[in-house]
Design a protein around this motif. Structure first.
Motif, PDB file in Angstrom:
ATOM      1  N   GLU A  43      36.843  51.209  39.847  1.00  0.00           N
ATOM      2  CA  GLU A  43      37.122  50.495  38.599  1.00  0.00           C
ATOM      3  C   GLU A  43      36.450  49.117  38.577  1.00  0.00           C
ATOM      4  O   GLU A  43      35.870  48.717  37.554  1.00  0.00           O
ATOM      5  CB  GLU A  43      38.631  50.342  38.404  1.00  0.00           C
ATOM      6  N   VAL A  44      36.525  48.396  39.694  1.00  0.00           N
ATOM      7  CA  VAL A  44      36.035  47.014  39.709  1.00  0.00           C
ATOM      8  C   VAL A  44      34.540  46.938  39.931  1.00  0.00           C
ATOM      9  O   VAL A  44      33.819  46.195  39.226  1.00  0.00           O
ATOM     10  CB  VAL A  44      36.792  46.203  40.802  1.00  0.00           C
ATOM     11  N   GLU A  45      34.026  47.715  40.873  1.00  0.00           N
ATOM     12  CA  GLU A  45      32.622  47.597  41.273  1.00  0.00           C
ATOM     13  C   GLU A  45      31.693  48.565  40.542  1.00  0.00           C
ATOM     14  O   GLU A  45      30.553  48.208  40.224  1.00  0.00           O
ATOM     15  CB  GLU A  45      32.498  47.816  42.790  1.00  0.00           C
ATOM     16  N   TYR A  46      32.187  49.769  40.277  1.00  0.00           N
ATOM     17  CA  TYR A  46      31.285  50.795  39.724  1.00  0.00           C
ATOM     18  C   TYR A  46      31.367  50.864  38.202  1.00  0.00           C
ATOM     19  O   TYR A  46      30.350  50.755  37.506  1.00  0.00           O
ATOM     20  CB  TYR A  46      31.631  52.150  40.343  1.00  0.00           C
ATOM     21  N   PHE A  47      32.579  51.027  37.668  1.00  0.00           N
ATOM     22  CA  PHE A  47      32.729  51.160  36.211  1.00  0.00           C
ATOM     23  C   PHE A  47      32.861  49.808  35.510  1.00  0.00           C
ATOM     24  O   PHE A  47      32.789  49.754  34.275  1.00  0.00           O
ATOM     25  CB  PHE A  47      33.948  52.025  35.888  1.00  0.00           C
ATOM     26  N   LYS A  48      33.075  48.738  36.275  1.00  0.00           N
ATOM     27  CA  LYS A  48      33.172  47.384  35.706  1.00  0.00           C
ATOM     28  C   LYS A  48      34.244  47.312  34.616  1.00  0.00           C
ATOM     29  O   LYS A  48      34.015  46.783  33.519  1.00  0.00           O
ATOM     30  CB  LYS A  48      31.820  46.949  35.145  1.00  0.00           C
TER      31      LYS A  48
END
Length: 287
Positions: A43-48
């Motif tokens: 959620e934080v790093e990949y999908f932003k």
């Protein structure tokens, strides 16, 4: 039963007993921690995912369901403890009934052979009941998908009670006890069977399957959805938070499972063997 001092707070906090739920849940807690960290990373790093996305509002659902799951777990633990405490009261009743029967027989019987008979068989009933409740078949008697070989002679508490009642009836026929004394002794013997039946009711009637299964599923899906809503605000700290929430919820269910059958072999089950030994000691003092 575990012996402990209820006033030693720090012992409870920092000591991990072998029956502690942390030991039992550790593998799945580790898996959930990895899962929560993976969801947080995606959620934080990949999908932003940001705070303006709809997924950020999932905690609203958790807030509403948290009240529901707390009510379910409170009811679950209270029901399990009621079964545990009822079992303890039943065995306390068996102690009193054994003592009362022994006291009355000690005053009524004059023949040493008759006294030695009851000195042996009264405490033997408690010991046989202890073993009967430990038998796995006793807990399966009401299961529809289990085909047990019914042999009434295997019900040893009933057989022992029959032997004692025949002995008392023989004493009446031999004019060693009066009719009034027979009635008095009959009341004490009847309480033995009442206690045995009540213990069997607890043993072979677990909490309904649909209720138990629903709570486990509820806890699982509730915990599995937590990382999706809290990863945005907590980041990677979502992993320990989710693990701790799961630990609390699952531990309550584990504790309820352990104490709802008070006649098993778990650490917190009733010390029926010790109680039967105490009955034997007291009866030998009385008769």
């Amino acid at each position: 039963m575990i012996s402990y001092n209820t006033k030693e707070w720090f012992t409870f906090i920092f000591h991990f007993h072998k029956s502690d739920t942390v030991r039992k849940l550790f593998p799945i807690m580790l898996a959930i921690g990895v899962y929560a960290a993976a969801v947080g990373y995606l959620e934080v790093e990949y999908f932003k995912v940001g705070k303006n996305d709809y997924i950020h509002n999932i905690p609203i659902m958790h807030g509403m369901l948290g009240f529901v799951i707390s009510l379910l777990l409170v009811f679950r633990t209270n029901t399990a403890y009621d079964r545990w405490w009822e079992g303890r009261k039943l065995w306390g009743g068996l102690v009193n009934s054994s003592r009362n029967l022994a006291i009355k027989l000690s005053a009524i019987l004059k023949d040493e052979n008759d006294r030695s008979f009851f000195r042996k068989f009264i405490p033997l009933y408690a010991d046989i009941l202890h073993k009967h409740l430990k038998d796995a078949d006793t807990s399966k008697q009401l299961f529809e998908d289990v085909d047990l070989e019914i042999d009434h002679h295997k019900h040893k508490p009933n057989q022992l009670k029959r032997i004692m009642y025949h002995k008392i009836n023989d004493l009446y026929d031999a004019k060693k006890i009066t009719g009034d004394q027979l009635i008095i002794l009959n009341d004490e013997l009847q309480s033995f069977t009442d206690i045995c039946g009540a213990c069997e009711r607890i043993k072979n009637t677990p909490i309904p399957y649909s209720y138990s299964a629903f709570i486990k599923k509820f806890i699982f899906f509730y915990t599995m959805t937590l990382p999706f809503g809290y990863s945005i605000s907590l980041g990677y700290f979502v992993a320990p938070v989710v693990v701790f929430i799961f630990y609390v919820l699952a531990s309550l269910e584990l504790i309820a499972e352990e104490i709802e059958d008070p006649f098993g072999d778990d650490e917190n089950d009733l010390p029926t063997k010790k109680i039967s030994e105490n009955i034997k000691k007291h009866i030998e003092e009385l008769i």
